[in-house]
Design a protein around this motif. Structure first.
Motif, PDB file in Angstrom:
ATOM      1  N   ARG A 152       0.112   9.764   6.052  1.00  0.00           N
ATOM      2  CA  ARG A 152       1.474   8.975   6.228  1.00  0.00           C
ATOM      3  C   ARG A 152       0.917   7.557   7.009  1.00  0.00           C
ATOM      4  NH1 ARG A 152       6.338   9.152   4.631  1.00  0.00           N
ATOM      5  NH2 ARG A 152       7.061   8.904   6.873  1.00  0.00           N
ATOM      6  N   THR A 153      -0.423   7.273   6.680  1.00  0.00           N
ATOM      7  CA  THR A 153      -0.950   6.281   7.490  1.00  0.00           C
ATOM      8  C   THR A 153      -0.539   4.881   6.894  1.00  0.00           C
ATOM      9  OG1 THR A 153      -2.827   7.724   7.683  1.00  0.00           O
ATOM     10  CG2 THR A 153      -3.059   5.098   8.488  1.00  0.00           C
ATOM     11  N   PRO A 154      -0.260   3.885   7.655  1.00  0.00           N
ATOM     12  CA  PRO A 154      -0.037   2.692   7.161  1.00  0.00           C
ATOM     13  C   PRO A 154      -0.892   1.912   6.160  1.00  0.00           C
ATOM     14  CG  PRO A 154       0.482   2.497   9.682  1.00  0.00           C
ATOM     15  CD  PRO A 154      -0.215   3.966   9.376  1.00  0.00           C
ATOM     16  N   ILE A 155      -0.519   1.234   5.241  1.00  0.00           N
ATOM     17  CA  ILE A 155      -1.174   0.845   4.180  1.00  0.00           C
ATOM     18  C   ILE A 155      -1.300  -0.766   3.890  1.00  0.00           C
ATOM     19  CG2 ILE A 155      -1.512   0.692   1.591  1.00  0.00           C
ATOM     20  CD1 ILE A 155      -0.682   3.625   1.304  1.00  0.00           C
ATOM     21  N   LEU A 156      -2.339  -1.558   3.859  1.00  0.00           N
ATOM     22  CA  LEU A 156      -2.329  -2.757   3.958  1.00  0.00           C
ATOM     23  C   LEU A 156      -2.857  -3.399   2.505  1.00  0.00           C
ATOM     24  CD1 LEU A 156      -1.841  -5.894   5.128  1.00  0.00           C
ATOM     25  CD2 LEU A 156      -4.278  -5.433   6.247  1.00  0.00           C
ATOM     26  N   TRP A 260      17.833   2.673  23.157  1.00  0.00           N
ATOM     27  CA  TRP A 260      16.940   2.857  22.201  1.00  0.00           C
ATOM     28  C   TRP A 260      16.976   3.778  21.060  1.00  0.00           C
ATOM     29  CZ3 TRP A 260      12.849  -0.214  22.729  1.00  0.00           C
ATOM     30  CH2 TRP A 260      12.490  -0.861  23.908  1.00  0.00           C
ATOM     31  N   GLN A 261      16.694   3.082  19.815  1.00  0.00           N
ATOM     32  CA  GLN A 261      16.978   3.697  18.276  1.00  0.00           C
ATOM     33  C   GLN A 261      15.588   4.437  18.042  1.00  0.00           C
ATOM     34  OE1 GLN A 261      20.203   3.642  17.275  1.00  0.00           O
ATOM     35  NE2 GLN A 261      20.968   2.443  18.754  1.00  0.00           N
ATOM     36  N   THR A 262      15.620   5.310  17.319  1.00  0.00           N
ATOM     37  CA  THR A 262      14.444   5.732  16.922  1.00  0.00           C
ATOM     38  C   THR A 262      14.352   5.693  15.563  1.00  0.00           C
ATOM     39  OG1 THR A 262      15.206   8.169  16.653  1.00  0.00           O
ATOM     40  CG2 THR A 262      13.602   7.404  18.669  1.00  0.00           C
ATOM     41  N   THR A 263      13.206   5.621  14.981  1.00  0.00           N
ATOM     42  CA  THR A 263      13.049   5.466  13.080  1.00  0.00           C
ATOM     43  C   THR A 263      11.751   5.905  12.773  1.00  0.00           C
ATOM     44  OG1 THR A 263      13.116   4.088  11.370  1.00  0.00           O
ATOM     45  CG2 THR A 263      12.380   2.915  13.353  1.00  0.00           C
ATOM     46  N   GLU A 264      11.709   6.510  11.538  1.00  0.00           N
ATOM     47  CA  GLU A 264      10.355   6.893  11.216  1.00  0.00           C
ATOM     48  C   GLU A 264      10.214   6.521   9.781  1.00  0.00           C
ATOM     49  OE1 GLU A 264       9.476  11.122  11.526  1.00  0.00           O
ATOM     50  OE2 GLU A 264       7.396  10.712  10.439  1.00  0.00           O
ATOM     51  N   PHE A 265       9.053   5.407   9.406  1.00  0.00           N
ATOM     52  CA  PHE A 265       8.901   5.391   8.025  1.00  0.00           C
ATOM     53  C   PHE A 265       7.681   4.983   7.748  1.00  0.00           C
ATOM     54  CE2 PHE A 265      10.168   1.528  10.914  1.00  0.00           C
ATOM     55  CZ  PHE A 265       8.877   0.849  10.781  1.00  0.00           C
ATOM     56  N   ARG A 266       7.504   4.938   6.413  1.00  0.00           N
ATOM     57  CA  ARG A 266       5.985   4.804   6.025  1.00  0.00           C
ATOM     58  C   ARG A 266       6.020   3.207   5.870  1.00  0.00           C
ATOM     59  NH1 ARG A 266       1.954   7.468   2.484  1.00  0.00           N
ATOM     60  NH2 ARG A 266       0.252   6.128   3.101  1.00  0.00           N
ATOM     61  N   LEU A 267       4.733   2.761   6.284  1.00  0.00           N
ATOM     62  CA  LEU A 267       4.700   1.110   6.398  1.00  0.00           C
ATOM     63  C   LEU A 267       3.634   0.862   5.511  1.00  0.00           C
ATOM     64  CD1 LEU A 267       5.513  -1.584   7.917  1.00  0.00           C
ATOM     65  CD2 LEU A 267       3.549  -1.281   9.304  1.00  0.00           C
ATOM     66  N   TYR A 290      -4.455  -4.045  13.436  1.00  0.00           N
ATOM     67  CA  TYR A 290      -5.247  -2.541  13.716  1.00  0.00           C
ATOM     68  C   TYR A 290      -4.199  -1.686  13.267  1.00  0.00           C
ATOM     69  CZ  TYR A 290      -9.721  -4.379  14.427  1.00  0.00           C
ATOM     70  OH  TYR A 290     -10.944  -4.884  14.348  1.00  0.00           O
ATOM     71  N   ARG A 291      -2.891  -1.762  13.742  1.00  0.00           N
ATOM     72  CA  ARG A 291      -1.754  -0.998  13.573  1.00  0.00           C
ATOM     73  C   ARG A 291      -1.310  -0.792  12.027  1.00  0.00           C
ATOM     74  NH1 ARG A 291      -0.519   3.132  13.463  1.00  0.00           N
ATOM     75  NH2 ARG A 291       0.990   4.239  14.314  1.00  0.00           N
ATOM     76  N   ILE A 292      -1.313  -1.992  11.343  1.00  0.00           N
ATOM     77  CA  ILE A 292      -0.778  -1.810  10.208  1.00  0.00           C
ATOM     78  C   ILE A 292      -1.876  -1.693   9.110  1.00  0.00           C
ATOM     79  CG2 ILE A 292       0.891  -3.479  10.582  1.00  0.00           C
ATOM     80  CD1 ILE A 292      -0.507  -5.787   8.985  1.00  0.00           C
ATOM     81  N   ALA A 293      -3.278  -1.788   9.489  1.00  0.00           N
ATOM     82  CA  ALA A 293      -4.458  -1.783   8.510  1.00  0.00           C
ATOM     83  C   ALA A 293      -5.040  -0.335   8.664  1.00  0.00           C
ATOM     84  CB  ALA A 293      -5.553  -2.668   8.701  1.00  0.00           C
ATOM     85  N   GLY A 294      -4.070   0.829   8.440  1.00  0.00           N
ATOM     86  CA  GLY A 294      -4.612   2.088   8.578  1.00  0.00           C
ATOM     87  C   GLY A 294      -5.740   2.197   7.196  1.00  0.00           C
ATOM     88  N   TRP A 295      -4.865   1.784   6.055  1.00  0.00           N
ATOM     89  CA  TRP A 295      -5.731   1.749   4.911  1.00  0.00           C
ATOM     90  C   TRP A 295      -5.730   0.482   4.309  1.00  0.00           C
ATOM     91  CZ3 TRP A 295      -8.498   5.923   3.724  1.00  0.00           C
ATOM     92  CH2 TRP A 295      -7.826   7.225   3.966  1.00  0.00           C
ATOM     93  N   VAL A 296      -6.798  -0.123   4.056  1.00  0.00           N
ATOM     94  CA  VAL A 296      -6.987  -1.605   3.666  1.00  0.00           C
ATOM     95  C   VAL A 296      -7.349  -1.434   2.160  1.00  0.00           C
ATOM     96  CG1 VAL A 296      -7.644  -3.972   3.634  1.00  0.00           C
ATOM     97  CG2 VAL A 296      -7.430  -2.533   5.888  1.00  0.00           C
ATOM     98  N   PHE A 297      -6.620  -1.849   1.455  1.00  0.00           N
ATOM     99  CA  PHE A 297      -6.910  -2.157  -0.156  1.00  0.00           C
ATOM    100  C   PHE A 297      -6.994  -3.494  -0.413  1.00  0.00           C
ATOM    101  CE2 PHE A 297      -5.216   2.116   0.185  1.00  0.00           C
ATOM    102  CZ  PHE A 297      -6.293   2.910   0.009  1.00  0.00           C
ATOM    103  N   HIS A 298      -7.888  -3.877  -1.406  1.00  0.00           N
ATOM    104  CA  HIS A 298      -7.860  -5.385  -1.771  1.00  0.00           C
ATOM    105  C   HIS A 298      -7.680  -5.212  -3.486  1.00  0.00           C
ATOM    106  CE1 HIS A 298     -10.377  -5.817   1.662  1.00  0.00           C
ATOM    107  NE2 HIS A 298      -9.683  -7.149   1.608  1.00  0.00           N
ATOM    108  N   THR A 299      -6.628  -6.068  -3.786  1.00  0.00           N
ATOM    109  CA  THR A 299      -6.339  -5.921  -5.184  1.00  0.00           C
ATOM    110  C   THR A 299      -7.091  -7.095  -6.015  1.00  0.00           C
ATOM    111  OG1 THR A 299      -4.575  -7.426  -4.679  1.00  0.00           O
ATOM    112  CG2 THR A 299      -4.002  -5.126  -4.994  1.00  0.00           C
ATOM    113  N   PRO A 300      -7.804  -6.555  -6.853  1.00  0.00           N
ATOM    114  CA  PRO A 300      -8.817  -7.552  -7.838  1.00  0.00           C
ATOM    115  C   PRO A 300      -8.143  -8.666  -8.651  1.00  0.00           C
ATOM    116  CG  PRO A 300      -8.876  -5.574  -8.666  1.00  0.00           C
ATOM    117  CD  PRO A 300      -7.935  -5.338  -7.827  1.00  0.00           C
ATOM    118  N   PRO A 301      -8.679  -9.881  -8.360  1.00  0.00           N
ATOM    119  CA  PRO A 301      -8.110 -10.939  -9.422  1.00  0.00           C
ATOM    120  C   PRO A 301      -8.324 -10.429 -10.800  1.00  0.00           C
ATOM    121  CG  PRO A 301     -10.157 -11.702  -8.284  1.00  0.00           C
ATOM    122  CD  PRO A 301      -9.893 -10.147  -7.699  1.00  0.00           C
TER     123      PRO A 301
END
Ligand SMILES: Nc1ncnc2c1ncn2[C@@H]1O[C@H](COP(=O)(O)OP(=O)(O)OP(=O)(O)O)[C@@H](O)[C@H]1O
Ligand SMILES: [Mg+2]
Length: 451
Positions: A152-156, A260-267, A290-301
C-alpha cells in the motif's frame, strides 16, 4: 501454484533425491524439462561459486528473465562480491538450502509470488492497456504490478513526457486492492493556490464568498481508492506542507471547518521533472519527497525501447482504424518509424499514427505516401540513415537462412570493401582511406584473394 524446473550444479547431484522430496512434500510441482521458450521458473542448487554457475544462471535467465532462484547448499560460503555477480547475471535471489522449514517454504512462497505476478501481468487489465514486450518495459511493468498489488506504499513515477506515467497510474489502480473505489486525479500544474484549498480539502458552507454549499475535496473523494497527483513537481510550496500532514497522518480540515477529517488512500504521484534536483534546489520539500517516494519507478523514453515502436504503432493503427480492418505497415514505413526520433515519446508516436491513419485510404498496406509531408525525413536527412529497409530485409533473409552474426558481419565487411575499391577504381590507398582502415589491411585481403 508453485512450479519449478530444478537444476543441480556441480557436486549437488547426490542430494537431488532429498531436495526433490522436500520440495514435492511442500507442494512444489517439479517440472521435468522446460519446453522451448518456456518461462518456467528455475531453481539452481549449487555448492560453490564458479564461472560455470554464472553461465548457468545467464542461460536460464535468457529463457525465463527474473525467474531464476539460486540456492546455496549447506556449508557453502559465498562472498558478498560473488552474490552481486550472481544477481547481475540474472539471479532473482540467493537463498540457503534447508530441507525443513523455513527454507522450503521460503522457496515455495517465492514461486507462488512469481506465478501470481505472471497471472496479473498477463491479465486483460494489463495486456489490453500496456503495449510493449521489451525487457526494460516488461521488467518495469512487473515491478509496478507487484508494488500495486502486494503493498500500500506510495508510488512515485518519474520519466520524460509521454512515457506512460498516467497510464501506469491507472494500472496501479486496476491492480490494487481498492475494489470499486475510484481513482481521483489532481493535476498539480493547474492548481491555483487560492482555490486549491477547496479543491483538495473541500470546504464548509459559507467558508468564503460564493460558497453556498459544502463541498468534498479530492482527499475525501479518494478515500478507499487511489489519489493520483499528476506533475507533483509543480505543487506550490504552501500546498506541499499542507499535503505532508494528509499523506503522513491521513487527517485534514475542510476550508472554513474546525473538525479533523480522516481519509485513507493509495497515493500515486508522477512527474517529468527530476524531483531530487528540485529538492537540492530547495523547490521541493525533502520530507514530502521521502513520504511520496515509497516506490520510485522510472519510465524509459521510447529511444531506450525501440523494439516496442512497431508493436505500439500497430496498436495505435488498430485504435484509429477499424479494429478488424487495420492495415499493415510496409517496409519503408516500418523503417521510417523505427529510425525516427520521438521527443514526445509514446504520445508523439500515437499522434503520428493518428495522422497516418487519417491519410490512409483503401485496403492495402500503409505506404510512405501516407506519412504527412511535415513528418517526412527531408532529403538531406535520408543519407544519415544509411541502414535502409533493404539492408534490414537482406539481414532478415540471412538470418532466415541460418547465417549467424559472425557470417553476417563478415559478408557486410566484404561488401563494404568491394564497393569502396570499385568506386575508387581499384586504388587501394584511396579505398582504405574512405573506409578508415590501413592500406596494408586491404593489401592483405587482396593477397588472400578476398576481392
Ligand atoms: N505502453 C503503452 N501502451 C499503449 N499506449 C501507451 C503506452 N504508454 C503510453 N501510451 C499512450 O501514450 C500517451 C501518453 O501517455 P501518458 O499520458 O500516460 O504519458 P505521461 O508520461 O503521463 O506524459 P506527461 O508527462 O506528458 O503527462 C497516452 O495516449 C497513452 O495512452
Ligand atoms: Mg501525464
Amino acid at each position: 501454484m508453485a512450479t519449478a524446473l530444478l537444476h543441480f550444479h556441480d557436486g549437488v547431484s547426490n542430494a537431488e533425491a532429498e531436495i526433490r522430496g522436500a520440495l514435492e512434500k511442500a507442494g512444489v510441482e517439479v517440472c521435468a524439462q522446460a519446453a522451448p521458450q518456456n518461462r518456467c521458473p528455475t531453481i539452481i542448487f549449487f555448492s560453490e561459486f564458479s564461472d560455470g554457475l554464472l553461465a548457468a544462471v545467464r542461460e536460464r535467465t535468457r529463457e525465463a528473465p527474473g525467474l531464476v532462484l539460486t540456492v546455496a547448499m549447506a556449508g557453502c560460503s559465498i562472498r558478498p562480491a560473488e552474490s552481486w555477480r550472481l544477481l547481475h547475471a540474472g539471479a532473482a535471489d540467493i537463498v540457503p538450502w534447508d530441507c525443513g522449514e523455513p527454507g522450503v517454504s521460503q522457496i515455495k512462497a517465492r514461486l507462488e509470488r512469481w506465478a501470481a505476478l505472471d497471472q496479473l501481468c498477463n491479465s486483460r487489465a494489463v495486456r489490453n492497456t500496456l503495449v510493449g514486450e521489451s525487457p526494460v518495459w516488461s521488467r518495469l511493468v512487473r515491478q509496478i504490478v507487484e508494488a500495486a498489488r502486494f503493498t500500500r506504499t506510495p508510488i512515485l513515477l518519474m520519466g520524460e513526457s509521454g512515457t506512460g506515467k498516467e497510464l501506469l497510474a491507472h494500472v496501479v489502480h486496476a491492480m490494487g486492492s481498492s475494489g470499486n473505489h475510484g481513482l481521483v486525479t489532481v493535476d498539480c500544474t493547474t492548481i491555483v493556490p487560492e482555490l486549491a484549498g477547496s479543491e483538495l480539502f473541500g470546504h464548509e458552507k459559507g467558508a468564503f464568498t460564493g460558497s453556498v454549499g459544502s463541498r468534498e475535496g479530492a482527499f475525501a473523494l479518494a478515500h478507499g481508492g487511489v489519489l493520483f497527483l499528476d506533475e507533483v513537481g509543480e505543487l506550490p510550496p504552501a500546498l506541499q506542507s499542507q499535503l505532508l500532514r494528509v499523506v503522513q497522518e491521513g487527517t485534514y480540515k475542510r476550508v472554513g471547518g474546525n473538525v479533523w477529517q480522516t481519509t485513507e488512500f493509495r497515493l500515486v504521484c508522477a512527474t517529468n521533472r527530476d524531483l531530487k534536483d528540485l529538492v537540492a534546489r530547495g523547490d521541493f520539500r525533502l520530507d514530502l519527497y521521502y513520504r511520496i517516494a515509497g516506490w520510485v519507478f522510472h519510465t524509459p523514453p521510447l529511444r531506450d525501447r525501440r523494439e516496442d515502436i512497431l508493436p505500439l504503432a500497430n496498436h495505435f493503427l488498430r485504435v484509429f482504424q477499424n479494429e478488424d480492418g487495420a492495415s499493415e505497415l510496409d517496409a519503408t514505413v516500418r523503417h521510417y518509424l523505427v529510425t525516427r526520433e520521438y521527443p514526445g515519446n509514446i504520445r508523439d508516436l500515437r499522434q503520428l499514427l493518428q495522422r497516418i491513419a487519417q491519410r490512409h485510404v483503401g485496403a492495402g498496406p500503409v505506404t510512405p505516401g501516407d506519412i504527412p509531408e511535415e513528418d517526412r525525413p527531408s532529403e538531406g536527412d535520408v543519407p544519415a540513415h544509411w541502414e535502409t529497409a533493404q539492408l534490414d530485409q537482406a539481414i532478415e533473409q540471412a538470418i532466415d537462412m541460418g547465417t549467424g552474426l559472425r557470417g553476417i558481419a563478415q559478408a557486410t565487411t566484404d561488401a563494404a570493401i568491394r564497393i569502396a575499391v570499385q568506386s575508387e577504381k581499384g586504388n587501394l590507398q584511396k579505398a582504405a582511406k574512405r573506409l578508415g582502415v590501413t592500406d596494408r589491411a586491404l593489401q592483405m585481403r587482396k593477397a588472400s584473394g578476398k576481392f
